[in-house]
Design an enzyme around this catalytic site. Sequence first.
Site, PDB file in Angstrom:
ATOM      1  N   GLU A  82     -49.536  15.390 -46.748  1.00  0.00           N
ATOM      2  CA  GLU A  82     -50.715  15.399 -48.029  1.00  0.00           C
ATOM      3  C   GLU A  82     -50.159  15.035 -49.148  1.00  0.00           C
ATOM      4  O   GLU A  82     -49.246  15.755 -49.796  1.00  0.00           O
ATOM      5  CB  GLU A  82     -51.205  16.774 -47.905  1.00  0.00           C
ATOM      6  CG  GLU A  82     -51.744  17.290 -46.374  1.00  0.00           C
ATOM      7  CD  GLU A  82     -53.084  16.358 -45.947  1.00  0.00           C
ATOM      8  OE1 GLU A  82     -53.555  15.564 -46.964  1.00  0.00           O
ATOM      9  OE2 GLU A  82     -53.448  16.704 -44.959  1.00  0.00           O
ATOM     10  N   CYS A 146     -55.318  25.707 -46.902  1.00  0.00           N
ATOM     11  CA  CYS A 146     -54.341  24.539 -47.157  1.00  0.00           C
ATOM     12  C   CYS A 146     -54.316  23.742 -48.191  1.00  0.00           C
ATOM     13  O   CYS A 146     -53.318  23.912 -48.914  1.00  0.00           O
ATOM     14  CB  CYS A 146     -54.352  23.534 -45.683  1.00  0.00           C
ATOM     15  SG  CYS A 146     -54.042  24.039 -44.223  1.00  0.00           S
ATOM     16  N   HIS A 165     -49.484  18.989 -42.643  1.00  0.00           N
ATOM     17  CA  HIS A 165     -50.264  19.591 -41.529  1.00  0.00           C
ATOM     18  C   HIS A 165     -49.758  19.172 -40.061  1.00  0.00           C
ATOM     19  O   HIS A 165     -49.117  17.910 -40.199  1.00  0.00           O
ATOM     20  CB  HIS A 165     -51.703  18.743 -41.568  1.00  0.00           C
ATOM     21  CG  HIS A 165     -52.772  19.720 -42.432  1.00  0.00           C
ATOM     22  ND1 HIS A 165     -52.965  19.114 -43.441  1.00  0.00           N
ATOM     23  CD2 HIS A 165     -52.979  20.729 -42.153  1.00  0.00           C
ATOM     24  CE1 HIS A 165     -54.069  20.142 -43.932  1.00  0.00           C
ATOM     25  NE2 HIS A 165     -54.041  21.086 -43.249  1.00  0.00           N
TER      26      HIS A 165
END
Length: 193
Positions: A82, A146, A165
């Site tokens: 991410e 998250c 993730h």
Amino acid sequence: MQIILENFIGFGPFGVHTVNASWVAVQELAKKSIPGVIIVIREIPVVYETVKKQVPQLWNDVNPQLVIHVGVSKEANAITLEQQAHNDGYKRLDVLKTCPSNNCCVEGADECLMSSIDMEKVCSDVNGSGLKVKAVVSHDPGRYLCDFSYFVSLHIDRSKSAFVHVPPLGKPYTELELADGLEQVILSMLGQI
């Protein structure tokens, strides 16, 4: 050098995740010996208020070189790096059936924060490593715990914050394969810091 690998969705099962692949993979990674690296792992419940308190406390207590949050995503079929996190839009209830006030992470902060770590470079390093696992880059961690936890860390220090993730176990990787992939992620990120 200390690296904190935090898993914010690891306090037992939630939703469709009867086994939390991220916590299992992080525990497997902690068994590895990476020269010059001390890995500190923490399991934090899927609770907005707990994340908001414990993440800054961990930064303060440990003073890490790198913080990598690791979470599970049922949509993932690769290690998903991410690049950014969002400050608002947190309307999904946590395990205590609560949301943050104003559906916001940090009042008055920017709408979106990006990690200074080049996730495209990390992705290339993982995919070129010869490991079975593959990596992809994402710009949407999902507006749940998250994304929330990542934003908290990015707000503290963008230069050494990351979020990864992982897919559910067996879809398609084992916990050992995920741990190997996370090790490669660490090595690549450390090369940038």
